[in-house]
Motif scaffolding. Structure first.
Motif, PDB file in Angstrom:
ATOM      1  N   UNK A   1       7.662   2.968  -6.460  1.00  0.00           N
ATOM      2  CA  UNK A   1       6.162   2.794  -6.210  1.00  0.00           C
ATOM      3  C   UNK A   1       5.365   2.271  -4.269  1.00  0.00           C
ATOM      4  N   UNK A   2       4.878   3.207  -3.640  1.00  0.00           N
ATOM      5  CA  UNK A   2       4.176   3.340  -2.689  1.00  0.00           C
ATOM      6  C   UNK A   2       4.354   2.051  -1.870  1.00  0.00           C
ATOM      7  N   UNK A   3       4.005   1.490  -1.152  1.00  0.00           N
ATOM      8  CA  UNK A   3       3.692   0.133  -0.502  1.00  0.00           C
ATOM      9  C   UNK A   3       1.864  -0.007  -0.788  1.00  0.00           C
ATOM     10  N   UNK A   4       1.494   0.577  -0.734  1.00  0.00           N
ATOM     11  CA  UNK A   4      -0.807   0.487  -1.339  1.00  0.00           C
ATOM     12  C   UNK A   4      -0.851   0.348  -2.266  1.00  0.00           C
ATOM     13  N   UNK A   5       0.757   0.339  -3.754  1.00  0.00           N
ATOM     14  CA  UNK A   5       0.241   0.159  -4.960  1.00  0.00           C
ATOM     15  C   UNK A   5       0.288  -1.220  -4.722  1.00  0.00           C
ATOM     16  N   UNK A   6       1.339  -1.236  -4.514  1.00  0.00           N
ATOM     17  CA  UNK A   6       2.351  -2.739  -4.104  1.00  0.00           C
ATOM     18  C   UNK A   6       1.454  -4.175  -4.292  1.00  0.00           C
ATOM     19  N   UNK A   7       0.223  -3.751  -2.812  1.00  0.00           N
ATOM     20  CA  UNK A   7      -0.002  -4.093  -1.840  1.00  0.00           C
ATOM     21  C   UNK A   7      -1.216  -4.848  -3.081  1.00  0.00           C
ATOM     22  N   UNK A   8      -1.899  -3.815  -3.948  1.00  0.00           N
ATOM     23  CA  UNK A   8      -2.804  -3.589  -4.517  1.00  0.00           C
ATOM     24  C   UNK A   8      -2.416  -4.731  -6.047  1.00  0.00           C
ATOM     25  N   UNK A   9      -1.471  -4.569  -6.440  1.00  0.00           N
ATOM     26  CA  UNK A   9      -0.943  -5.232  -6.820  1.00  0.00           C
ATOM     27  C   UNK A   9      -0.160  -6.209  -7.443  1.00  0.00           C
ATOM     28  N   UNK A  10      -0.003  -6.845  -5.488  1.00  0.00           N
ATOM     29  CA  UNK A  10      -0.227  -8.164  -5.879  1.00  0.00           C
ATOM     30  C   UNK A  10      -0.535  -9.383  -5.117  1.00  0.00           C
ATOM     31  N   UNK A  11      -2.229  -8.041  -4.168  1.00  0.00           N
ATOM     32  CA  UNK A  11      -3.530  -9.291  -4.613  1.00  0.00           C
ATOM     33  C   UNK A  11      -3.938  -8.822  -5.823  1.00  0.00           C
ATOM     34  N   UNK A  12      -4.095  -8.229  -6.959  1.00  0.00           N
ATOM     35  CA  UNK A  12      -4.845  -8.226  -8.074  1.00  0.00           C
ATOM     36  C   UNK A  12      -4.340  -9.646  -9.356  1.00  0.00           C
ATOM     37  N   UNK A  13      -2.938  -9.704  -8.864  1.00  0.00           N
ATOM     38  CA  UNK A  13      -1.787 -11.222  -9.103  1.00  0.00           C
ATOM     39  C   UNK A  13      -2.186 -11.641  -9.416  1.00  0.00           C
ATOM     40  N   UNK A  14      -2.540 -12.298  -7.855  1.00  0.00           N
ATOM     41  CA  UNK A  14      -3.006 -13.504  -7.068  1.00  0.00           C
ATOM     42  C   UNK A  14      -4.394 -13.844  -7.435  1.00  0.00           C
ATOM     43  N   UNK A  15      -5.756 -12.890  -7.351  1.00  0.00           N
ATOM     44  CA  UNK A  15      -6.991 -12.980  -8.056  1.00  0.00           C
ATOM     45  C   UNK A  15      -6.462 -13.377  -9.382  1.00  0.00           C
TER      46      UNK A  15
END
Length: 124
Positions: A1-15
């Motif tokens: 998984x690239x950095x951009x996908x990781x950040x999107x998934x992390x933010x989505x999980x926090x929301x």
């Protein structure tokens, strides 16, 4: 998984993990009126009457009706119940005002049986 996908998934999980009301409850303005907490009619003395707890109880009972709470006039109750001896408690007008505010009160029974009982009256 690239950095951009990781950040999107992390933010989505926090929301998803943060309840919506905690996000929406913040406001940049102090000029709004605070909202009142919802009324809990399940513990309303004037609507439902009361329940009582009698310390070191051996058969005594106390029932304070919703009508008595609403009337708010001092009243003396016989709490003998299934006990072989009598006790009474007096609820004052001031204590009825407290019950009308859905707060509990404490009274002490008379000394008819050579002892007293602590009685707590709460909203039913």
């Amino acid at each position: 998984m690239d950095r951009k996908t990781f950040i999107k998934k992390t933010i989505g999980a926090l929301v998803v993990a943060i309840p919506a009301y905690s996000i929406l409850s913040c406001s940049g303005s102090d000029d709004s009126q605070p909202s009142s907490p919802p009324q809990d009619n399940s513990t309303n003395c004037a609507s439902n009457g009361t329940s009582s707890s009698i310390g070191t109880n051996h058969g005594h009972t106390l029932t304070v009706s919703a009508a008595d709470v609403t009337a708010g006039v001092e009243k003396t109750y016989d709490i003998q119940g299934g006990s072989p001896h009598a006790h009474s408690v007096t609820v004052t007008a001031e204590q009825f005002t407290t019950l009308q505010s859905n707060q509990q009160v404490s009274v002490t029974s008379s000394n008819d049986g050579g002892h007293t009982h602590s009685v707590t009256i709460s909203c039913a």
